[in-house]
Scaffold this motif. Structure first.
Motif, PDB file in Angstrom:
ATOM      1  N   LEU A 162      46.500  -9.786  60.284  1.00 15.04           N
ATOM      2  CA  LEU A 162      45.437  -9.842  61.286  1.00 15.04           C
ATOM      3  C   LEU A 162      45.659  -8.831  62.403  1.00 15.04           C
ATOM      4  O   LEU A 162      44.718  -8.471  63.111  1.00 15.04           O
ATOM      5  CB  LEU A 162      45.317 -11.247  61.869  1.00 15.04           C
ATOM      6  N   GLY A 163      46.910  -8.401  62.622  1.00 16.65           N
ATOM      7  CA  GLY A 163      47.187  -7.341  63.579  1.00 16.65           C
ATOM      8  C   GLY A 163      47.118  -7.735  65.037  1.00 16.65           C
ATOM      9  O   GLY A 163      46.954  -6.873  65.911  1.00 16.65           O
ATOM     10  N   GLU A 164      47.267  -9.032  65.332  1.00 16.61           N
ATOM     11  CA  GLU A 164      47.264  -9.460  66.728  1.00 16.61           C
ATOM     12  C   GLU A 164      48.570  -9.051  67.411  1.00 16.61           C
ATOM     13  O   GLU A 164      49.585  -8.813  66.759  1.00 16.61           O
ATOM     14  CB  GLU A 164      47.072 -10.973  66.814  1.00 16.61           C
ATOM     15  N   ARG A 165      48.562  -9.018  68.731  1.00 22.32           N
ATOM     16  CA  ARG A 165      49.728  -8.594  69.492  1.00 22.32           C
ATOM     17  C   ARG A 165      50.780  -9.696  69.551  1.00 22.32           C
ATOM     18  O   ARG A 165      50.468 -10.852  69.850  1.00 22.32           O
ATOM     19  CB  ARG A 165      49.297  -8.203  70.910  1.00 22.32           C
ATOM     20  N   ASP A 166      52.014  -9.361  69.233  1.00 25.29           N
ATOM     21  CA  ASP A 166      53.134 -10.293  69.253  1.00 25.29           C
ATOM     22  C   ASP A 166      53.348 -10.832  70.670  1.00 25.29           C
ATOM     23  O   ASP A 166      53.483 -10.066  71.620  1.00 25.29           O
ATOM     24  CB  ASP A 166      54.390  -9.552  68.780  1.00 25.29           C
ATOM     25  N   GLY A 167      53.366 -12.161  70.788  1.00 20.17           N
ATOM     26  CA  GLY A 167      53.569 -12.796  72.081  1.00 20.17           C
ATOM     27  C   GLY A 167      52.291 -13.162  72.793  1.00 20.17           C
ATOM     28  O   GLY A 167      52.332 -13.835  73.838  1.00 20.17           O
ATOM     29  N   PHE A 168      51.145 -12.764  72.243  1.00 18.42           N
ATOM     30  CA  PHE A 168      49.867 -13.000  72.912  1.00 18.42           C
ATOM     31  C   PHE A 168      48.840 -13.644  71.985  1.00 18.42           C
ATOM     32  O   PHE A 168      47.649 -13.634  72.279  1.00 18.42           O
ATOM     33  CB  PHE A 168      49.304 -11.681  73.453  1.00 18.42           C
ATOM     34  N   LEU A 169      49.299 -14.214  70.880  1.00 15.50           N
ATOM     35  CA  LEU A 169      48.374 -14.841  69.933  1.00 15.50           C
ATOM     36  C   LEU A 169      47.714 -16.062  70.576  1.00 15.50           C
ATOM     37  O   LEU A 169      48.385 -16.872  71.221  1.00 15.50           O
ATOM     38  CB  LEU A 169      49.128 -15.264  68.671  1.00 15.50           C
ATOM     39  N   GLU A 170      46.413 -16.175  70.397  1.00 17.37           N
ATOM     40  CA  GLU A 170      45.661 -17.320  70.899  1.00 17.37           C
ATOM     41  C   GLU A 170      44.722 -17.827  69.819  1.00 17.37           C
ATOM     42  O   GLU A 170      44.275 -17.066  68.955  1.00 17.37           O
ATOM     43  CB  GLU A 170      44.848 -16.933  72.141  1.00 17.37           C
ATOM     44  N   ALA A 171      44.420 -19.114  69.885  1.00 17.19           N
ATOM     45  CA  ALA A 171      43.457 -19.709  68.956  1.00 17.19           C
ATOM     46  C   ALA A 171      42.044 -19.446  69.462  1.00 17.19           C
ATOM     47  O   ALA A 171      41.270 -20.365  69.736  1.00 17.19           O
ATOM     48  CB  ALA A 171      43.719 -21.195  68.804  1.00 17.19           C
ATOM     49  N   SER A 172      41.722 -18.180  69.585  1.00 15.10           N
ATOM     50  CA  SER A 172      40.419 -17.763  70.102  1.00 15.10           C
ATOM     51  C   SER A 172      39.378 -17.789  68.987  1.00 15.10           C
ATOM     52  O   SER A 172      39.712 -17.854  67.798  1.00 15.10           O
ATOM     53  CB  SER A 172      40.511 -16.352  70.665  1.00 15.10           C
ATOM     54  N   ALA A 226      49.984 -21.338  68.464  1.00 17.48           N
ATOM     55  CA  ALA A 226      48.642 -20.756  68.363  1.00 17.48           C
ATOM     56  C   ALA A 226      48.244 -20.552  66.906  1.00 17.48           C
ATOM     57  O   ALA A 226      47.076 -20.770  66.533  1.00 17.48           O
ATOM     58  CB  ALA A 226      48.585 -19.438  69.127  1.00 17.48           C
ATOM     59  N   CYS A 227      49.195 -20.126  66.083  1.00  9.53           N
ATOM     60  CA  CYS A 227      48.938 -19.990  64.645  1.00  9.53           C
ATOM     61  C   CYS A 227      48.491 -21.328  64.067  1.00  9.53           C
ATOM     62  O   CYS A 227      47.466 -21.410  63.375  1.00  9.53           O
ATOM     63  CB  CYS A 227      50.203 -19.497  63.933  1.00  9.53           C
ATOM     64  N   GLY A 228      49.238 -22.390  64.359  1.00  3.42           N
ATOM     65  CA  GLY A 228      48.891 -23.704  63.831  1.00  3.42           C
ATOM     66  C   GLY A 228      47.542 -24.198  64.303  1.00  3.42           C
ATOM     67  O   GLY A 228      46.763 -24.759  63.531  1.00  3.42           O
ATOM     68  N   GLU A 229      47.252 -23.975  65.589  1.00 10.78           N
ATOM     69  CA  GLU A 229      45.968 -24.427  66.129  1.00 10.78           C
ATOM     70  C   GLU A 229      44.810 -23.653  65.522  1.00 10.78           C
ATOM     71  O   GLU A 229      43.784 -24.242  65.126  1.00 10.78           O
ATOM     72  CB  GLU A 229      45.969 -24.295  67.650  1.00 10.78           C
ATOM     73  N   ALA A 230      44.942 -22.337  65.435  1.00 16.05           N
ATOM     74  CA  ALA A 230      43.858 -21.520  64.885  1.00 16.05           C
ATOM     75  C   ALA A 230      43.596 -21.862  63.425  1.00 16.05           C
ATOM     76  O   ALA A 230      42.430 -21.991  62.996  1.00 16.05           O
ATOM     77  CB  ALA A 230      44.198 -20.036  65.030  1.00 16.05           C
ATOM     78  N   VAL A 231      44.656 -22.017  62.645  1.00 24.27           N
ATOM     79  CA  VAL A 231      44.483 -22.307  61.222  1.00 24.27           C
ATOM     80  C   VAL A 231      43.909 -23.708  61.027  1.00 24.27           C
ATOM     81  O   VAL A 231      43.018 -23.908  60.198  1.00 24.27           O
ATOM     82  CB  VAL A 231      45.816 -22.141  60.470  1.00 24.27           C
ATOM     83  N   THR A 232      44.391 -24.676  61.790  1.00 25.94           N
ATOM     84  CA  THR A 232      43.858 -26.031  61.663  1.00 25.94           C
ATOM     85  C   THR A 232      42.368 -26.066  61.987  1.00 25.94           C
ATOM     86  O   THR A 232      41.571 -26.704  61.268  1.00 25.94           O
ATOM     87  CB  THR A 232      44.625 -26.993  62.586  1.00 25.94           C
ATOM     88  N   ARG A 233      41.974 -25.380  63.043  1.00 26.64           N
ATOM     89  CA  ARG A 233      40.556 -25.347  63.407  1.00 26.64           C
ATOM     90  C   ARG A 233      39.732 -24.565  62.400  1.00 26.64           C
ATOM     91  O   ARG A 233      38.534 -24.849  62.201  1.00 26.64           O
ATOM     92  CB  ARG A 233      40.404 -24.765  64.817  1.00 26.64           C
ATOM     93  N   ALA A 234      40.337 -23.596  61.740  1.00 30.98           N
ATOM     94  CA  ALA A 234      39.624 -22.842  60.705  1.00 30.98           C
ATOM     95  C   ALA A 234      39.449 -23.673  59.440  1.00 30.98           C
ATOM     96  O   ALA A 234      38.373 -23.677  58.824  1.00 30.98           O
ATOM     97  CB  ALA A 234      40.372 -21.552  60.383  1.00 30.98           C
ATOM     98  N   VAL A 235      40.513 -24.399  59.062  1.00 29.00           N
ATOM     99  CA  VAL A 235      40.450 -25.221  57.855  1.00 29.00           C
ATOM    100  C   VAL A 235      39.378 -26.294  57.986  1.00 29.00           C
ATOM    101  O   VAL A 235      38.589 -26.524  57.065  1.00 29.00           O
ATOM    102  CB  VAL A 235      41.831 -25.858  57.574  1.00 29.00           C
ATOM    103  N   TYR A 236      39.372 -26.958  59.147  1.00 26.37           N
ATOM    104  CA  TYR A 236      38.324 -27.958  59.387  1.00 26.37           C
ATOM    105  C   TYR A 236      37.844 -27.864  60.822  1.00 26.37           C
ATOM    106  O   TYR A 236      38.658 -27.973  61.746  1.00 26.37           O
ATOM    107  CB  TYR A 236      38.827 -29.382  59.105  1.00 26.37           C
ATOM    108  N   PRO A 237      36.530 -27.625  61.009  1.00 30.37           N
ATOM    109  CA  PRO A 237      35.500 -27.620  59.960  1.00 30.37           C
ATOM    110  C   PRO A 237      35.001 -26.235  59.551  1.00 30.37           C
ATOM    111  O   PRO A 237      34.171 -26.125  58.662  1.00 30.37           O
ATOM    112  CB  PRO A 237      34.363 -28.388  60.621  1.00 30.37           C
ATOM    113  N   ALA A 238      35.483 -25.170  60.201  1.00 28.57           N
ATOM    114  CA  ALA A 238      34.791 -23.879  60.092  1.00 28.57           C
ATOM    115  C   ALA A 238      34.749 -23.316  58.679  1.00 28.57           C
ATOM    116  O   ALA A 238      33.708 -22.809  58.240  1.00 28.57           O
ATOM    117  CB  ALA A 238      35.431 -22.870  61.046  1.00 28.57           C
TER     118      ALA A 238
END
Length: 252
Positions: A87-97, A137-149
Protein backbone atom coordinates in the motif's frame (compact mmCIF):
# COMPACT_ATOMS: atom_id res chain seq x y z
CA UNK A 1 -11.01 -20.30 25.26
CA UNK A 2 -12.07 -23.06 22.85
CA UNK A 3 -11.51 -22.43 19.18
CA UNK A 4 -14.46 -21.93 16.90
CA UNK A 5 -12.51 -22.88 13.79
CA UNK A 6 -12.39 -26.55 12.75
CA UNK A 7 -9.87 -27.25 9.95
CA UNK A 8 -11.70 -30.47 9.13
CA UNK A 9 -14.89 -28.54 8.39
CA UNK A 10 -13.85 -25.02 7.51
CA UNK A 11 -11.92 -25.47 4.29
CA UNK A 12 -9.32 -22.90 3.25
CA UNK A 13 -8.18 -22.48 -0.35
CA UNK A 14 -7.07 -18.81 -0.42
CA UNK A 15 -5.64 -16.56 2.30
CA UNK A 16 -4.76 -12.85 2.34
CA UNK A 17 -2.39 -11.72 5.11
CA UNK A 18 -2.00 -8.08 6.15
CA UNK A 19 0.84 -6.51 8.11
CA UNK A 20 1.88 -2.99 8.97
CA UNK A 21 5.59 -3.51 8.20
CA UNK A 22 7.88 -5.94 6.41
CA UNK A 23 8.70 -8.78 8.89
CA UNK A 24 5.45 -8.51 10.93
CA UNK A 25 3.83 -11.50 9.24
CA UNK A 26 7.00 -13.55 9.58
CA UNK A 27 7.02 -13.04 13.34
CA UNK A 28 3.28 -13.59 13.71
CA UNK A 29 2.26 -16.25 11.23
CA UNK A 30 4.98 -17.55 8.87
CA UNK A 31 4.85 -21.05 10.37
CA UNK A 32 1.11 -21.23 9.71
CA UNK A 33 1.58 -19.76 6.23
CA UNK A 34 4.18 -22.42 5.43
CA UNK A 35 1.71 -25.12 6.48
CA UNK A 36 -1.01 -23.62 4.30
CA UNK A 37 1.15 -23.36 1.19
CA UNK A 38 2.49 -26.91 1.69
CA UNK A 39 -1.15 -28.05 1.62
CA UNK A 40 -1.83 -26.19 -1.62
CA UNK A 41 -3.48 -23.08 -0.17
CA UNK A 42 -2.82 -19.90 -2.18
CA UNK A 43 -1.48 -17.17 0.12
CA UNK A 44 -0.92 -13.48 -0.65
CA UNK A 45 0.64 -10.82 1.57
CA UNK A 46 -0.25 -7.15 1.77
CA UNK A 47 2.27 -4.87 3.49
CA UNK A 48 0.67 -1.57 4.42
CA UNK A 49 3.71 0.67 5.02
CA UNK A 50 7.06 0.87 3.27
CA UNK A 51 9.01 0.33 6.47
CA UNK A 52 10.89 3.54 5.77
CA UNK A 53 11.47 4.26 9.49
CA UNK A 54 13.24 0.94 10.06
CA UNK A 55 16.90 -0.03 10.17
CA UNK A 56 19.89 1.07 12.20
CA UNK A 57 22.30 2.57 9.65
CA UNK A 58 21.76 6.30 8.92
CA UNK A 59 23.77 5.96 5.73
CA UNK A 60 21.46 3.25 4.50
CA UNK A 61 18.18 5.09 5.01
CA UNK A 62 18.00 6.28 1.41
CA UNK A 63 17.74 2.63 0.33
CA UNK A 64 15.77 1.22 3.25
CA UNK A 65 12.46 0.95 1.38
CA UNK A 66 14.09 -0.97 -1.47
CA UNK A 67 16.01 -3.12 1.03
CA UNK A 68 12.98 -4.01 3.09
CA UNK A 69 10.87 -4.83 0.05
CA UNK A 70 13.58 -7.21 -1.14
CA UNK A 71 13.80 -8.78 2.32
CA UNK A 72 10.03 -9.29 2.48
CA UNK A 73 9.86 -10.77 -1.01
CA UNK A 74 12.59 -13.27 -0.16
CA UNK A 75 10.90 -14.16 3.15
CA UNK A 76 7.56 -14.64 1.40
CA UNK A 77 9.11 -16.89 -1.22
CA UNK A 78 10.66 -18.97 1.57
CA UNK A 79 7.20 -19.97 2.83
CA UNK A 80 5.58 -20.32 -0.60
CA UNK A 81 3.60 -17.06 -0.85
CA UNK A 82 2.17 -16.31 -4.30
CA UNK A 83 2.35 -12.50 -4.33
CA UNK A 84 3.12 -9.51 -2.11
CA UNK A 85 1.01 -6.36 -2.41
CA UNK A 86 2.12 -2.98 -1.05
CA UNK A 87 0.00 0.00 0.00
CA UNK A 88 3.03 2.30 0.39
CA UNK A 89 1.89 4.17 3.49
CA UNK A 90 4.47 6.00 5.60
CA UNK A 91 6.05 3.96 8.41
CA UNK A 92 4.94 5.28 11.80
CA UNK A 93 1.96 7.22 10.43
CA UNK A 94 -0.48 4.49 9.38
CA UNK A 95 -4.10 5.34 10.15
CA UNK A 96 -7.40 3.54 9.64
CA UNK A 97 -8.49 6.33 7.32
CA UNK A 98 -11.14 6.07 4.62
CA UNK A 99 -8.41 6.09 1.99
CA UNK A 100 -6.50 3.21 3.59
CA UNK A 101 -9.68 1.20 4.15
CA UNK A 102 -10.59 1.66 0.49
CA UNK A 103 -7.19 0.28 -0.54
CA UNK A 104 -7.66 -2.72 1.76
CA UNK A 105 -11.15 -3.37 0.37
CA UNK A 106 -9.72 -3.29 -3.16
CA UNK A 107 -7.08 -5.91 -2.33
CA UNK A 108 -9.61 -8.13 -0.57
CA UNK A 109 -12.02 -7.97 -3.50
CA UNK A 110 -9.18 -8.69 -5.93
CA UNK A 111 -7.82 -11.72 -4.03
CA UNK A 112 -11.22 -12.96 -2.71
CA UNK A 113 -9.84 -14.94 0.25
CA UNK A 114 -11.47 -17.48 2.56
CA UNK A 115 -9.36 -16.13 5.41
CA UNK A 116 -8.14 -12.58 5.97
CA UNK A 117 -5.30 -12.56 8.48
CA UNK A 118 -4.25 -9.28 10.08
CA UNK A 119 -2.64 -7.70 13.11
CA UNK A 120 -4.89 -7.24 16.12
CA UNK A 121 -6.58 -3.86 16.63
CA UNK A 122 -6.45 -4.18 20.43
CA UNK A 123 -3.35 -3.29 22.44
CA UNK A 124 -1.35 -6.06 24.11
CA UNK A 125 -0.26 -4.68 27.48
CA UNK A 126 1.78 -7.80 28.33
CA UNK A 127 4.10 -7.28 25.36
CA UNK A 128 3.79 -3.69 24.20
CA UNK A 129 6.14 -4.25 21.24
CA UNK A 130 3.33 -6.22 19.60
CA UNK A 131 1.20 -3.06 19.69
CA UNK A 132 3.13 -0.53 17.66
CA UNK A 133 0.61 2.17 16.62
CA UNK A 134 0.92 1.02 13.01
CA UNK A 135 0.00 -2.53 14.11
CA UNK A 136 -3.16 -1.31 15.78
CA UNK A 137 -4.04 0.82 12.75
CA UNK A 138 -3.49 -2.18 10.47
CA UNK A 139 -5.89 -4.26 12.56
CA UNK A 140 -8.52 -1.54 12.71
CA UNK A 141 -8.39 -0.77 8.99
CA UNK A 142 -8.56 -4.43 7.97
CA UNK A 143 -11.36 -5.23 10.41
CA UNK A 144 -13.42 -2.32 9.12
CA UNK A 145 -12.69 -3.37 5.54
CA UNK A 146 -13.66 -7.00 6.12
CA UNK A 147 -16.97 -5.97 7.67
CA UNK A 148 -18.93 -4.36 6.26
CA UNK A 149 -17.13 -2.59 3.41
CA UNK A 150 -15.71 -5.52 1.41
CA UNK A 151 -19.07 -7.28 1.26
CA UNK A 152 -21.21 -4.19 0.67
CA UNK A 153 -21.56 -3.35 -3.05
CA UNK A 154 -22.70 0.15 -2.08
CA UNK A 155 -19.48 0.86 -0.14
CA UNK A 156 -16.92 2.43 -2.45
CA UNK A 157 -19.15 2.02 -5.52
CA UNK A 158 -16.26 3.14 -7.71
CA UNK A 159 -14.54 -0.17 -6.91
CA UNK A 160 -17.64 -2.08 -7.99
CA UNK A 161 -17.75 -0.02 -11.18
CA UNK A 162 -14.11 -0.89 -11.84
CA UNK A 163 -14.91 -4.61 -11.71
CA UNK A 164 -13.98 -5.30 -8.09
CA UNK A 165 -17.19 -7.01 -6.99
CA UNK A 166 -18.11 -7.25 -3.31
CA UNK A 167 -16.75 -10.26 -1.45
CA UNK A 168 -17.97 -11.89 1.77
CA UNK A 169 -14.98 -12.97 3.86
CA UNK A 170 -15.76 -16.14 5.84
CA UNK A 171 -13.05 -15.76 8.51
CA UNK A 172 -10.90 -13.06 10.08
CA UNK A 173 -7.76 -14.26 11.88
CA UNK A 174 -5.93 -11.75 14.08
CA UNK A 175 -2.39 -12.06 15.43
CA UNK A 176 -0.18 -10.13 17.89
CA UNK A 177 -3.13 -9.30 20.13
CA UNK A 178 -3.94 -9.78 23.81
CA UNK A 179 -3.30 -13.37 24.85
CA UNK A 180 -6.65 -13.69 26.64
CA UNK A 181 -8.43 -13.28 23.28
CA UNK A 182 -6.50 -16.03 21.49
CA UNK A 183 -8.79 -18.94 20.70
CA UNK A 184 -6.95 -20.91 18.02
CA UNK A 185 -3.46 -22.41 18.24
CA UNK A 186 -1.79 -23.83 15.15
CA UNK A 187 0.85 -26.50 15.78
CA UNK A 188 3.79 -25.28 13.68
CA UNK A 189 6.42 -27.67 15.06
CA UNK A 190 7.15 -28.96 11.54
CA UNK A 191 7.52 -25.48 10.05
CA UNK A 192 9.47 -23.63 12.75
CA UNK A 193 12.63 -23.81 10.66
CA UNK A 194 10.78 -22.35 7.64
CA UNK A 195 9.59 -19.49 9.85
CA UNK A 196 13.09 -18.80 11.13
CA UNK A 197 14.56 -18.91 7.62
CA UNK A 198 11.99 -16.33 6.57
CA UNK A 199 12.90 -14.12 9.53
CA UNK A 200 16.60 -14.39 8.69
CA UNK A 201 16.02 -12.44 5.47
CA UNK A 202 15.15 -9.34 7.53
CA UNK A 203 18.78 -8.58 8.37
CA UNK A 204 18.27 -4.81 8.21
CA UNK A 205 16.05 -5.09 11.28
CA UNK A 206 17.38 -8.13 13.13
CA UNK A 207 21.16 -8.48 12.85
CA UNK A 208 21.44 -10.77 15.90
CA UNK A 209 19.90 -13.88 14.37
CA UNK A 210 21.01 -16.25 17.15
CA UNK A 211 19.28 -14.17 19.83
CA UNK A 212 16.19 -13.78 17.64
CA UNK A 213 16.01 -17.54 17.04
CA UNK A 214 16.17 -18.30 20.75
CA UNK A 215 13.46 -15.78 21.62
CA UNK A 216 11.14 -16.89 18.82
CA UNK A 217 11.53 -20.58 19.64
CA UNK A 218 10.66 -19.91 23.27
CA UNK A 219 7.63 -17.82 22.37
CA UNK A 220 6.36 -20.61 20.13
CA UNK A 221 6.81 -23.16 22.90
CA UNK A 222 4.98 -20.84 25.30
CA UNK A 223 2.11 -20.52 22.81
CA UNK A 224 1.85 -24.29 22.57
CA UNK A 225 1.71 -24.66 26.33
CA UNK A 226 -1.06 -22.04 26.60
CA UNK A 227 -2.93 -23.78 23.81
CA UNK A 228 -2.81 -27.13 25.58
CA UNK A 229 -0.50 -28.83 23.06
CA UNK A 230 1.82 -31.65 24.22
CA UNK A 231 5.18 -30.75 25.74
CA UNK A 232 7.86 -29.98 23.19
CA UNK A 233 5.48 -28.64 20.54
CA UNK A 234 5.47 -25.15 19.04
CA UNK A 235 2.46 -23.06 18.06
CA UNK A 236 1.33 -19.77 16.60
CA UNK A 237 -1.67 -18.18 18.31
CA UNK A 238 -4.61 -16.34 16.77
CA UNK A 239 -7.89 -14.68 17.66
CA UNK A 240 -10.23 -16.22 15.09
CA UNK A 241 -13.46 -14.37 14.33
CA UNK A 242 -16.27 -15.79 12.16
CA UNK A 243 -17.55 -13.18 9.71
CA UNK A 244 -19.56 -15.17 7.16
CA UNK A 245 -19.34 -18.73 8.45
CA UNK A 246 -21.90 -21.40 9.23
CA UNK A 247 -22.27 -19.74 12.64
CA UNK A 248 -23.38 -16.37 11.24
CA UNK A 249 -26.24 -15.01 9.17
CA UNK A 250 -26.34 -11.96 6.92
CA UNK A 251 -26.57 -8.74 8.86
CA UNK A 252 -25.78 -10.22 12.27
Amino acid sequence: MATIFDPAVDQITRVLCFAAHPDDIDFGAAGTVAQWTRAGVVVDYCIMTDGDAGGFDPEGQSEIVRTRRAEQLAAAQQVGVRDVHYLGERDGFLEASTGVIKQVVAVIRRVRPDVVLAMHPERNWDRIQKSHPDHLACGEAVTRAVYPAAENPFAFPELEAAGLASHRVPWLWLYAGPSHLENHFVDVTDTVDDKLRALHFHTSQHPDSDRMDAVVRQLLRDNAARGGLPAGRSAEAFHVVPVNSAQTIAGF
